[in-house]
Design an enzyme around this catalytic site. Sequence first.
Site: not given
Length: 959
Positions: A649-650, A761
């Site tokens: 999402g943002k 990551d």
Amino acid sequence: MDHTVRVLLLFVFNYLLAAVAETANEDYSALQGLMNGFLKKPDSWDGPDPCGGSWIGIKCNDSRITSITLPSMNLKGRLADDIGFLSELQDLDLSYNRGLTGPLPQKIGNLKKLSSLSLVGCNFTDPIPDTIGQLQQLVFLSLNSNSFSGRIPPSIGNLSNLSWLDLTDNQLEGPIPVSSGTTPGLDKLYKAQHFHLGMNKLSGQIPPQLFNSELTLIHVLLDQNQLSGNIPPTLGLVLDLEVVRFDGNSLSGSVPQSLKNLTNVQQLVLSNNKLSGPLPDLGEMKRLNYLDMSNNSFESSEFPRWFSYLENLVTLMMENTNLEGQIPDSLFNLASLQIVKLNDNKINGTLVVNGTTRGNQLRLVNLQRNSIEKFVPQDGLQNVTIILLDNHICRETGMASKPYCSTSSPAQPPSSISDIPQPSNCPEKCNEPDQIPSPKCICAYPYQGTLKSRVLLNFPDQYFAKLENGLMFSFRTYHLPVDSVSFSNPTENLFPGPLNLGLKVFPSGQEGFNHTGLSNIASLLSNLSYEFEPPELFGPLDFVAEDYGHYEENSKGRDSLSTAVIIGVAVCGSLLLVLALLAGVYAFRQKKRAERAIERTDPFRSWDTNERNSAIPQLKGARHFSFQELQKYTKNFSQDNEIGYGGYGKVYGGTLPNGQLIAIKRAQNVSLQRGLEFKAEIELLSRVHHKNLVSLVGFCFEPDEQMLVYEYVPNGTLKDSLSGKSGIRLDWTRRLKVALGAARGLAYLHELADPPIIHRDIKSNNILLDERLNAKVSDFGLSKPWADCEKDHMTTQVKGTLGYLDPEYYTSEHLTKKSDVYSFGVLMLELITARKPIERGQYIVKIVRKEIDKTKELYGLHGLVDPAIGLSLTLPSFEKFVDLTMNCLEESSTNRPTMTDVVREIESMLLQAGPNLTPESASTSVSFEDVSKGSHHPYSNESFDSSAVNSSTTIKGKC
Ligand SMILES: *[C@@H]1O[C@H](CO)[C@@H](O)[C@H](O)[C@H]1NC(C)=O
Ligand SMILES: *[C@@H]1O[C@H](CO)[C@@H](O)[C@H](O)[C@H]1NC(C)=O
Ligand SMILES: *[C@@H]1O[C@H](CO)[C@@H](O)[C@H](O)[C@H]1NC(C)=O
Ligand SMILES: *[C@@H]1O[C@H](CO)[C@@H](O)[C@H](O)[C@H]1NC(C)=O
């Protein structure tokens, strides 16, 4: 109306409102005292509740005043003693109020929590009170540009947290205080990075004791004083120094040899003193870009060859320094050289000026009053002003008409500072007097003042765009109502010299600033410790404001309110009270109702209330936010506040009521089933605390909203810096530091977090840079619902980002800490090359493996090294860094180092690159925040929710 009635009404009015006021009484009366000291109170300082939000420049915490910021408010009068009663005050900024005069009250010493005191550009007089030494929390002390007199109080030496000491431009006199016996002194300010003491009347010797190897100073500015005696050899112990200015004193004796040890110095200014003895050999100061030793009494010496070794030299000023002999041609091969002032020496022979050096930056060569006999003009000198007036060559017949024999000094700085970009096609004049067209041609009342550089600038005009971007970036970061900025000609520009540049800041959306907007802008400008890139060209900048007279305000002051209005207000006041009471009851009911609803849906509730139960993890610091709160802090999640996005999402930027900037990750697809996973994430995140990890401020969990609230890290991702997108240039040392920071963060996750955390990551997108460009690892421990699923991400079985993936993990699906080490190796390659790991189908790891030739300089990787590093510079420890990188990229994980090994290696590289580049580097193990480990940790394995472990493969007990 009867006067008594009016008074009575007023009394009732005040009394009623006071009953609902939030501000603590002692703080309220202290502010009353301050108002009595000011000849005119700030317009909005009205009403019974300074903490209620309507009083300009006041911030509170739990009804106590913590911050007063009133810069550029046209305040006049004195600062009253009552300031000393504001015992919770942390910030006091009254800068740019020229009308504030009189002494700084002794009582200032009572403000035990004060961390920042900024009184720039006022007119305070008398000695600085000795009580200032009691402000144990003080970090910032800016008293520059006032009329303080007397001695520097030795008690300042007690301010053990002080980082910034600026007393420039006052009337201070007497010696620089150093400690002796029980008397404190400036030599004890081990955390200080800045001593700005220029433009005073300080006298006596520079005490040798002032400098010692424990200091972390980067700027020592003692210019324009009356100091005498020798430059103490101890200066050479302060290895972090970047700027040294001793110009404009009466220093004598020879320049100490120890100066050579200061290999980080970029600007060295010793001009206009009485220094004697031989010229020191400073050829080791490879980072020097500004060297000025003009107007001293050095022994005659052959023109030094070592100038030509200073690869970063931009400005060389050696006027009147007894230089003899011929200038070596190699001087003009220096790629960055722009200004050379060698007038009034005894230089002879032939002058050869190379105009075809790479980049050819040269603008001015002044050799007036020397003995040069011959000049061989080369190609490429069209834009260079060369002055040979009063040399043998110009006395020969027929030579007077040569341009280099006719100019005595450039009328303008060679590159005209009038190149400042001006808005075009704007109305010549605005209709209202005092309005000025902005760069976007909107007539408005700008906030104006002068930007002054405390260090020296070489060629500001090339950097206007950078300066503009830097300023606008800061304004946007803090959501300040600025539309644009423009620069104007400096009023006095001793060229080359300190920058004095006119600055106009234009309001957005209206013709003038309101008080709050302006005070926030002024506050930012009064603390411009932000270093603009490149830092060697812009040191910290000081802003000196003009008064602002065009406030845009909805309501004018209430002084002239009519009686009728007062009655109205009083009646409204009591009505308000009733309403407030009703609202209170209503709110209470709503709260109860909400709590019941939350009990059903909020898996976190127990965290708040059940703290005594040790089986439940404690949330160190991470707090729960309601959706409404976060909505408020992000202006209803407005588009303006969007600062990024990802698969989850943002990301929104926001500001907490205490001013802290936050970044909020708002999940797109939310389901209640994920509640437990989300809970596990937060538990994980809230347990790790390290300066190289982005810290979690809190979270929001509601039936259809899941958000993580992080600290805001202002300088964006490492990827944006490497790609040039953010405008931040990272030189080699910075890259080493970034690598070290990221490695420390990862090592912490691997070794000190309990249970250990594998990031999975690591990539340049997940390394953020703070305001000091320290690396912070982000996005650690994000499990499935929060996983990144941008196009280049694998979201199936194996997680991570293509190009960074450990091949062993990829094939075996067996995740270990060494997988992070592999990804870190790829990140190191990115630091070297600034290339994406996979670009046009080519894998950076393969390319580098192929190219490496250990017999060659830089292992033959010249072609791959990011040009932004600056290949003309030496890259200390480059080969070691490459060795370590390739080690991390070993195919077999057992052959890779651990992150702790990586940290140690990079630390030793930095130590070699410059002995003191990382003051904290010697103590890695101590710098890790002490994490409670083992059985007494509330988050022990037994209490660990097993479903959370399963849902988040990031966590592994044994790796
Ligand atoms: C500073 O204050 C003194 C008196 O306190 C006054 O004489 C002087 O003019 C003031 N200076 C400025 C620049 O306002
Ligand atoms: C320079 O520093 C080295 C150690 O870093 C020291 O041994 C040497 O004495 C110093 N030189 C001078 C002139 O102080
Ligand atoms: C230049 O000056 C040096 C030292 O003053 C002197 O030894 C040399 O002969 C001079 N060279 C010429 C060409 O006059
Ligand atoms: C001028 O400098 C460039 C490199 O900076 C060099 O290649 C060239 O040979 C130099 N020219 C002369 C005449 O020294």
